[in-house]
Design an enzyme around this catalytic site. Structure first.
Site, PDB file in Angstrom:
ATOM      1  N   LYS A  52       0.916  -1.115  -0.188  1.00 56.22           N
ATOM      2  CA  LYS A  52       0.011  -0.024  -0.083  1.00 56.22           C
ATOM      3  C   LYS A  52       0.740   1.383   0.031  1.00 56.22           C
ATOM      4  O   LYS A  52       0.418   2.135  -0.719  1.00 56.22           O
ATOM      5  CB  LYS A  52      -1.122   0.046   1.255  1.00 56.22           C
ATOM      6  N   GLN A  96      -5.842  -1.970   9.532  1.00 55.86           N
ATOM      7  CA  GLN A  96      -5.088  -3.427   8.622  1.00 55.86           C
ATOM      8  C   GLN A  96      -5.778  -4.324   9.676  1.00 55.86           C
ATOM      9  O   GLN A  96      -5.244  -4.729  10.871  1.00 55.86           O
ATOM     10  CB  GLN A  96      -3.701  -3.437   8.650  1.00 55.86           C
ATOM     11  N   ASP A 119     -11.683   1.642   3.161  1.00 54.99           N
ATOM     12  CA  ASP A 119     -11.868   0.045   2.671  1.00 54.99           C
ATOM     13  C   ASP A 119     -13.336  -0.319   2.668  1.00 54.99           C
ATOM     14  O   ASP A 119     -13.701  -1.358   2.232  1.00 54.99           O
ATOM     15  CB  ASP A 119     -11.334  -0.705   4.290  1.00 54.99           C
TER      16      ASP A 119
END
Ligand code: NAD
Length: 283
Positions: A52, A96, A119
């Site tokens: 990322k 995460q 997300d």
């Protein structure tokens, strides 16, 4: 078989995004920022966040990592999320996953402001998506849609079988394929005869986490195969699909690695840019 090259497609889309960011910077005077919250040192997570970070650098997006100890408390994490929610430079943030068991994942995700939910895991974003309203879509399903678009694959009228029903891949990808007028079958660990559902499928999405579980005899010739699985065996990444056995039978297939993985990151970049764009326009 046509290889659905996620790496090459993601690189191309990231190049286009980079130009959009350069343009936006000229107009709005700042670049988008993605913040990543990582708890602990899960090896797969460390590798994902490096991907990322690399992608942010490539597209010209700011990236900030908040790396917390495994024993961080729920309260400390909540305070960090609140702080990032208030920070006007933060356009998107992600927690995460997985996070340690002592933390309440659902309440932490729902604490992220929906206009920063890069997300697309927040319950309101998911609700909006399921109702076909404007929403940030979870990155992996969205990345799969971007890959299908890049290869001009129209799933309208196709039989789509999805293996896996998780909130982050299987279930939302079913929704997005249904939006595109595919006929959906969702299989899972309690499905009695998986082959019965895969043999009939024009497109199969395998999102399970069992190495090479989709075998040659389970697919129809010419089918489109999207392998989401990432299984680490002896430091090698293996998908949920028996790629070597299927490659002479199917019509299209993603490799692992360099398939869905890079597309997921590309979709995350895209999501963050959309959030940024809304922020700079509402400032
Ligand atoms: P998950 O564990 O939350 O869900 C797995 C699903 O598979 C469940 O719905 C379960 O019912 C189903 N399942 C398990 N065994 C089965 C079987 N034998 N037959 C049929 N269904 C079965 O996993 P997830 O988060 O959805 O991830 C799935 C896989 O995709 C993992 O390997 C994960 O690492 C990978 N993944 C990859 C990306 C990417 O960017 N490429 C992103 C997310 C997840």
């Amino acid at each position: 078989m046509i290889l659905l090259d996620g790496k090459e497609t993601a690189n191309r889309l990231n190049e286009q995004l980079k130009l959009r960011i350069i343009d936006a910077y000229k107009t709005y005077g700042r670049i988008p920022e993605l913040d990543v919250i990582l708890v602990g040192d899960h090896p797969a997570s460390l590798s994902y966040i490096r991907g990322k970070e690399r992608a942010c650098k490539k597209v010209g997006m700011a990236y900030r990592l908040h790396h917390l100890k495994t024993d961080v408390s729920q309260k400390e994490l909540e305070a960090l999320i609140d702080q990032l929610n208030e920070d006007v430079n933060v356009d998107g943030m992600i927690l995460q996953l997985p996070i340690p068991k002592h933390l309440d994942e659902v309440s932490l995700i729902d604490r992220i402001r929906i206009d920063k939910d890069a997300d697309g895991f927040h319950v309101i974003n998911q609700g909006n998506m399921y109702q076909k309203r404007k929403a940030i879509h979870p990155a992996t399903p969205q990345g799969i849609m971007m890959l299908l678009d890049a290869y001009d694959i129209d799933v309208k009228g196709m039989n789509a079988t999805i293996i896996g029903r998780s909130n982050i891949v299987g279930f939302p990808v079913a929704r997005l394929l249904m939006d595109r007028n595919a006929t959906i079958t969702v299989c899972h660990s309690k499905t009695k005869d998986l082959s019965e559902h895969t043999k009939n499928a024009d497109i199969i999405i395998a999102a399970v986490g069992v190495p090479r579980m989709l075998k040659k005899e389970m697919v129809k010739p010419g089918a489109i195969i999207i392998d989401v699985g990432i299984n680490r065996i002896d430091d090698k990444l293996i998908g949920d699909v028996d790629f070597e056995a299927l490659k002479d039978v199917v019509g299209y297939m993603t490799p692992v690695p360099k398939g869905v993985g890079p597309m997921t990151i590309s979709a995350l970049m895209d999501n963050t840019f959309s959030l940024y764009f809304a922020h700079v326009n509402n400032a």
